[in-house]
Design a protein around this motif. Structure first.
Motif, mmCIF file in Angstrom:
data_model
loop_
_atom_site.group_PDB
_atom_site.id
_atom_site.type_symbol
_atom_site.label_atom_id
_atom_site.label_comp_id
_atom_site.label_asym_id
_atom_site.label_seq_id
_atom_site.Cartn_x
_atom_site.Cartn_y
_atom_site.Cartn_z
ATOM 1 N N GLU A 403 0.974 -1.293 0.025
ATOM 2 C CA GLU A 403 -0.033 -0.052 -0.017
ATOM 3 C C GLU A 403 0.771 1.291 -0.123
ATOM 4 O O GLU A 403 1.534 1.443 0.968
ATOM 5 C CB GLU A 403 -0.881 -0.083 1.202
ATOM 6 N N GLY A 404 1.057 2.072 -1.045
ATOM 7 C CA GLY A 404 1.750 2.965 -1.270
ATOM 8 C C GLY A 404 3.309 2.677 -0.961
ATOM 9 O O GLY A 404 3.934 3.589 -0.607
ATOM 10 N N GLY A 405 3.779 1.431 -1.352
ATOM 11 C CA GLY A 405 4.783 0.902 -1.243
ATOM 12 C C GLY A 405 5.341 0.260 -0.011
ATOM 13 O O GLY A 405 6.546 -0.044 0.339
ATOM 14 N N LEU A 406 4.366 0.391 0.857
ATOM 15 C CA LEU A 406 4.473 -0.134 2.391
ATOM 16 C C LEU A 406 3.805 -1.517 2.465
ATOM 17 O O LEU A 406 2.577 -1.467 2.212
ATOM 18 C CB LEU A 406 4.258 0.879 3.370
ATOM 19 N N SER A 407 4.392 -2.448 3.208
ATOM 20 C CA SER A 407 3.626 -3.650 3.270
ATOM 21 C C SER A 407 3.146 -3.787 4.647
ATOM 22 O O SER A 407 3.207 -2.766 5.568
ATOM 23 C CB SER A 407 4.977 -4.791 3.454
ATOM 24 N N GLN A 408 2.132 -4.609 4.987
ATOM 25 C CA GLN A 408 1.422 -4.605 6.039
ATOM 26 C C GLN A 408 2.286 -4.619 7.359
ATOM 27 O O GLN A 408 1.946 -3.868 8.424
ATOM 28 C CB GLN A 408 0.293 -5.856 6.025
ATOM 29 N N HIS A 500 0.032 8.558 1.369
ATOM 30 C CA HIS A 500 -0.503 7.189 1.929
ATOM 31 C C HIS A 500 -0.419 7.289 3.393
ATOM 32 O O HIS A 500 -1.328 6.874 4.315
ATOM 33 C CB HIS A 500 0.200 5.919 1.336
ATOM 34 N N LEU A 501 0.687 7.699 4.095
ATOM 35 C CA LEU A 501 0.941 7.740 5.522
ATOM 36 C C LEU A 501 -0.104 8.736 5.924
ATOM 37 O O LEU A 501 -0.479 8.474 7.236
ATOM 38 C CB LEU A 501 2.363 7.901 5.777
ATOM 39 N N SER A 502 -0.172 9.686 5.525
ATOM 40 C CA SER A 502 -0.893 10.754 6.053
ATOM 41 C C SER A 502 -2.607 10.341 6.226
ATOM 42 O O SER A 502 -3.228 10.570 7.009
ATOM 43 C CB SER A 502 -0.935 12.079 5.146
ATOM 44 N N VAL A 510 3.146 14.234 9.176
ATOM 45 C CA VAL A 510 4.158 13.562 8.129
ATOM 46 C C VAL A 510 4.929 14.581 7.623
ATOM 47 O O VAL A 510 4.563 15.669 7.014
ATOM 48 C CB VAL A 510 3.209 12.769 6.868
ATOM 49 N N LEU A 511 6.215 14.633 7.599
ATOM 50 C CA LEU A 511 7.181 15.630 7.151
ATOM 51 C C LEU A 511 7.694 15.028 6.063
ATOM 52 O O LEU A 511 8.692 13.897 6.367
ATOM 53 C CB LEU A 511 8.074 16.185 8.367
ATOM 54 N N ARG A 512 7.977 15.598 4.757
ATOM 55 C CA ARG A 512 8.618 15.005 3.656
ATOM 56 C C ARG A 512 9.746 15.943 3.564
ATOM 57 O O ARG A 512 9.851 17.298 3.601
ATOM 58 C CB ARG A 512 7.507 15.218 2.566
ATOM 59 N N ILE A 513 10.787 15.331 3.327
ATOM 60 C CA ILE A 513 12.297 15.957 3.427
ATOM 61 C C ILE A 513 12.957 15.569 2.208
ATOM 62 O O ILE A 513 13.538 14.291 2.022
ATOM 63 C CB ILE A 513 13.299 15.854 4.588
ATOM 64 N N ASP A 514 12.764 16.001 0.965
ATOM 65 C CA ASP A 514 13.618 16.036 -0.279
ATOM 66 C C ASP A 514 13.961 17.427 -0.879
ATOM 67 O O ASP A 514 13.807 18.421 -0.409
ATOM 68 C CB ASP A 514 12.735 14.841 -1.270
ATOM 69 N N PRO A 536 5.859 13.016 18.506
ATOM 70 C CA PRO A 536 5.679 12.150 17.665
ATOM 71 C C PRO A 536 5.451 12.472 16.145
ATOM 72 O O PRO A 536 4.645 13.482 15.746
ATOM 73 C CB PRO A 536 4.587 11.116 18.093
ATOM 74 N N CYS A 537 6.199 12.058 15.298
ATOM 75 C CA CYS A 537 5.915 12.507 13.707
ATOM 76 C C CYS A 537 6.574 11.275 12.884
ATOM 77 O O CYS A 537 7.319 10.547 13.380
ATOM 78 C CB CYS A 537 6.619 13.744 13.455
ATOM 79 N N LEU A 538 6.121 11.286 11.654
ATOM 80 C CA LEU A 538 6.704 10.469 10.509
ATOM 81 C C LEU A 538 7.795 11.223 9.651
ATOM 82 O O LEU A 538 7.086 12.341 9.062
ATOM 83 C CB LEU A 538 5.508 9.923 9.918
ATOM 84 N N LEU A 539 8.960 11.044 9.600
ATOM 85 C CA LEU A 539 9.553 11.440 8.535
ATOM 86 C C LEU A 539 9.872 10.856 7.215
ATOM 87 O O LEU A 539 9.828 9.544 7.432
ATOM 88 C CB LEU A 539 10.874 11.790 8.966
#
Length: 738
Positions: A403-408, A500-502, A510-514, A536-539
């Motif tokens: 799902e969006g490149g992520l496994s369960q 997908h993570l959001s 969810v913080l995207r860094i590119d 807590p956050c997702l990078l």
């Protein structure tokens, strides 16, 4: 002919000097090697540096032009940097003028004076006081005197409005002889300050041993400081710099990316009260020149910079540090193709100062030099404090839905770490929403019209983008092959993973860094500030997240696609993949919280992944060194890559065929042994930005043999008529074979 002939190095790709007469009115005794002169060159005026003084010229006297202006009264660069530039030009087979130009700030290349910008301060004159008779009817001027009295060392002109003062009032005081303007360096300090703002951390036994070895061995040595991620390499740097500063010397610290500058600068300013300047491409031209001059004049103790900062002059050079020495960013990929890490080592030799090369994943070239005894090897095997190395686990995703490149299982692990109040880093080394756009009916794929590459789908804003030539176009609405409207983004990039993570974790930021999300000024710093808050956050990010960042609250690192480097066409592919995984994994568990690393892969039984997860990077490095030795590849041989590109395929083929014939002839003529020519062959991406590319590889047993061929070979290629129809370049010690 009266007067010396100036042999001028000009910013030109031509590997030669240009003769001029001295400027009118300049006495021969005023002329010195290293001064800048302005000259007429064709229809333009250029600024060059005097590289030699001669009595005679091969140019007929009638055609010899005088230089227009002598810009400097003394040489611009210290002798050691002049020698560094001269060596760089010779080693990388580049013109001296272009090399010197690369080493100077833009404003100096344009002929600006090598003078620092001064702060203007307002200061009271002796005898000035608020009740002075000349101020009896001037209340604003009286107020200005009261304010200036609080600033005996002067009040900056830039701050007068903040104190409620006007320029008119101060100028009136100046006319009355009650105030004056003075100029002062922005780095000037009126009172000596203690060197340290905060006490050093207590070094563990391994750090103490490394510091003792570095500090007790005077003069030039190259130290490889190999420390696992989180082992406290930076603390070793800081304490070595403290020793350097106490001796009245300066330290130059090279870092691979601009994104690391804010946190590095903050760390150094927290520790030291001495002035610190930065040098990188994000500064404007005036800021770069001011920092360059402050370093040259000894007004700052520490200089932090990216690749080109290796050319920064130091009044009292004492220490040179190259952090993350393995990073590809230290290699310039166009123009003067130098490697700043290697230049740092040679500069240390010229200026008799120690050089520290730091990394958790040293390049194989550096490890080889350490094993041969050319570099001294220091190891930090334990993480600083109570931190423990993260646990590795490979997730076999064969036959698993993504799902969006992520496994369960990965999503479940992310949820578990977030519920515990921790942070999670999701690493995917692909920008954009999806790697490509495909027609579901006929299989058409959106390809770049100028490159042999697929267009990347971006969502914010919506468009197709080629990351090789930077061309962009709107998203196709219908398939140009079958006219179907069923076009689907295939695969996942950072944008799609973020989306997908959001959706999956709506209550967690969810913080995207590119490169796209940090393009605006200060964007990276704002993101890092949110991360360091500890909430807590997702990078979600690319390799920008893998370099030197300290995230104490990250307990899980998820690597979405580890398989790309397992089958690279580049012989350095395995080394780089192992470095990347090790570096990004090192962001987990850096404080008291245990860390976990989950690697999604279709190749869970691959020997490289097994060695890396069970035995770490050193095992991979030794394995790859053995393979390189057997295959006679660098660092056990020395290579140069001749690249050519043109509008037509036959033009590049003809030029490189001719170049190959010339090289073979020179080999025979000079009796050179141990040289092999591989190619010409098309580049792995043959068409890029509308031009066709091919390359010829030169491989030699000895470095000296390689250069014995390169210098006369390039002289012949510069005279070759076919060379005028193609764009060609030579890359000595290339790191990118594409």
């Amino acid at each position: 002919m009266p007067g010396p002939i100036l042999q001028v190095a000009l910013p030109s790709p031509l590997r030669r000097l240009f003769d001029y007469r001295a400027p009118a009115g300049v006495h021969p005794e005023q002329l010195k090697i290293g001064q800048r002169v302005r000259v007429s060159f064709g229809q333009r005026q250029l600024v060059g540096l005097i590289a030699g003084l001669a009595e005679h010229s091969d140019v007929p006297a009638a055609k010899l032009k005088p230089a227009l202006e002598l810009i400097d009264l003394k040489p611009l660069l210290p002798d050691s940097l002049w020698r560094l530039c001269y060596w760089t030009a010779q080693y990388y087979q580049h013109s001296l003028g272009d090399t010197l130009s690369c080493a100077l700030p833009v404003l100096l290349r344009q002929g600006e004076p090598a003078l620092a910008r001064q702060d203007v301060l307002w200061q009271l004159c002796p005898g000035a006081y608020p009740e002075h008779p000349a101020l009896s009817r001037a209340q604003k001027q009286k107020h200005a005197v009261q304010i200036l009295a609080r600033h005996p060392h002067g009040l900056s002109h830039a701050l007068i409005s903040q104190w409620g003062l006007s320029r008119d009032s101060l100028e009136a005081l100046e006319r009355k002889g009650l105030a004056r303007r003075i100029s002062q360096s922005p780095h000037h300090s009126h009172e000596p300050l203690p060197l340290l703002r905060e006490a050093p951390l207590t070094a563990n036994p391994e750090q103490q041993a490394a510091l003792a070895a570095i500090l007790e061995t005077p003069g030039f040595n190259t130290w490889l400081l190999e420390g696992v991620t989180g082992s406290g390499k930076t603390e070793v740097y800081l304490q070595a710099i403290e020793h350097c500063l106490r001796q009245g010397r300066q330290a130059l610290v090279l870092i691979p990316e601009i994104g690391l500058t804010p946190q590095t600068l903050e760390r150094f300013r927290q520790r030291f009260s001495t002035p610190v300047v930065i040098l990188h491409s994000g500064l404007n031209d005036r800021e770069r020149l001011d920092a360059w001059i402050a370093a040259r004049d000894g007004e700052v103790g520490i200089v932090i910079g990216t690749r080109s900062a290796v050319f920064t002059p130091l009044a009292q050079p004492g220490l040179l540090i190259v952090d993350e020495e393995h990073d590809l960013s230290y290699k310039q990929q166009d123009g003067l193709r130098y490697n700043a890490r290697d230049l740092a080592v040679y500069r240390g030799h010229l200026e008799n100062m120690p050089v520290i090369l730091g990394s958790a994943t040293p390049s194989l070239e550096t490890l080889h030099n350490a094993q041969r005894g050319r570099y001294r090897h220091l190891r930090l095997t334990q993480r600083a404090g109570n931190a423990q190395a993260p646990r590795f686990q490979c997730l076999d995703i064969r036959s698993r839905p993504l799902e969006g490149g992520l496994s369960q299982p990965l999503l479940q692990a992310i949820d578990q770490h977030l519920r515990q109040g921790n942070q999670v880093l999701v690493f995917i080394n692909r920008r954009g929403f999806a790697p490509t756009l495909m027609c579901h009916d006929c299989g058409w794929i959106a390809e770049c019209r100028r490159c042999d590459a697929r267009m990347t789908v971006h969502q914010a804003p919506s468009h197709l983008h080629c990351h090789h030539c930077d061309s962009q176009r709107p998203l196709d609405r219908h398939c140009p092959k079958c006219n179907s409207a069923d076009l689907r983004p295939i695969g996942a990039g950072t944008e799609r993973t973020e989306e997908h993570l959001s959706q999956r974790f709506p209550d967690t930021p969810v913080l995207r860094i590119d490169r796209d999300s940090t393009a605006r000024k200060d964007a990276m710093q704002k993101l890092l500030t949110r991360i360091h808050s500890g909430a807590p956050c997702l990078l979600v990010g690319t390799q920008m997240l893998a370099k030197g960042h300290h995230f104490p609250d990250v307990t899980l690192v998820a690597i979405l696609d580890a398989d790309g480097g397992l089958f690279s066409a580049d012989f350095r592919g395995a080394e780089r993949m192992a470095q990347m995984i090790t570096q990004v994994a090192g962001r987990a568990g850096r404080a008291n919280k245990p860390g976990q690393v989950l690697i999604q892969t279709h190749m869970a039984e691959h020997p490289l992944l097994i060695d890396l997860t069970e035995h770490g990077y050193p095992a991979i490095a030794q394995r790859e060194l053995s393979a390189r030795e057997a295959a006679h590849l660098p660092p056990f041989s020395f290579i140069a890559l001749l690249r050519a590109e043109a509008n037509r395929v036959d033009q590049t083929e003809s030029f490189l065929d001719q170049a190959c014939d010339l090289a073979e002839h020179l080999k025979t003529q000079q009796g050179l042994q141990g040289i092999e020519l591989l190619g010409p062959v098309p580049s792995p991406m043959e068409r890029r930005a509308g031009r066709y590319r091919a390359q010829l590889l030169v491989l030699a047993d000895q470095r000296s043999t390689l250069h014995s061929l390169l210098h006369p070979w390039l002289g012949l290629l510069e005279q070759e008529p076919l060379g005028r129809k193609v764009r060609w370049s030579l890359d000595v010690d290339p790191l990118d074979m594409f």
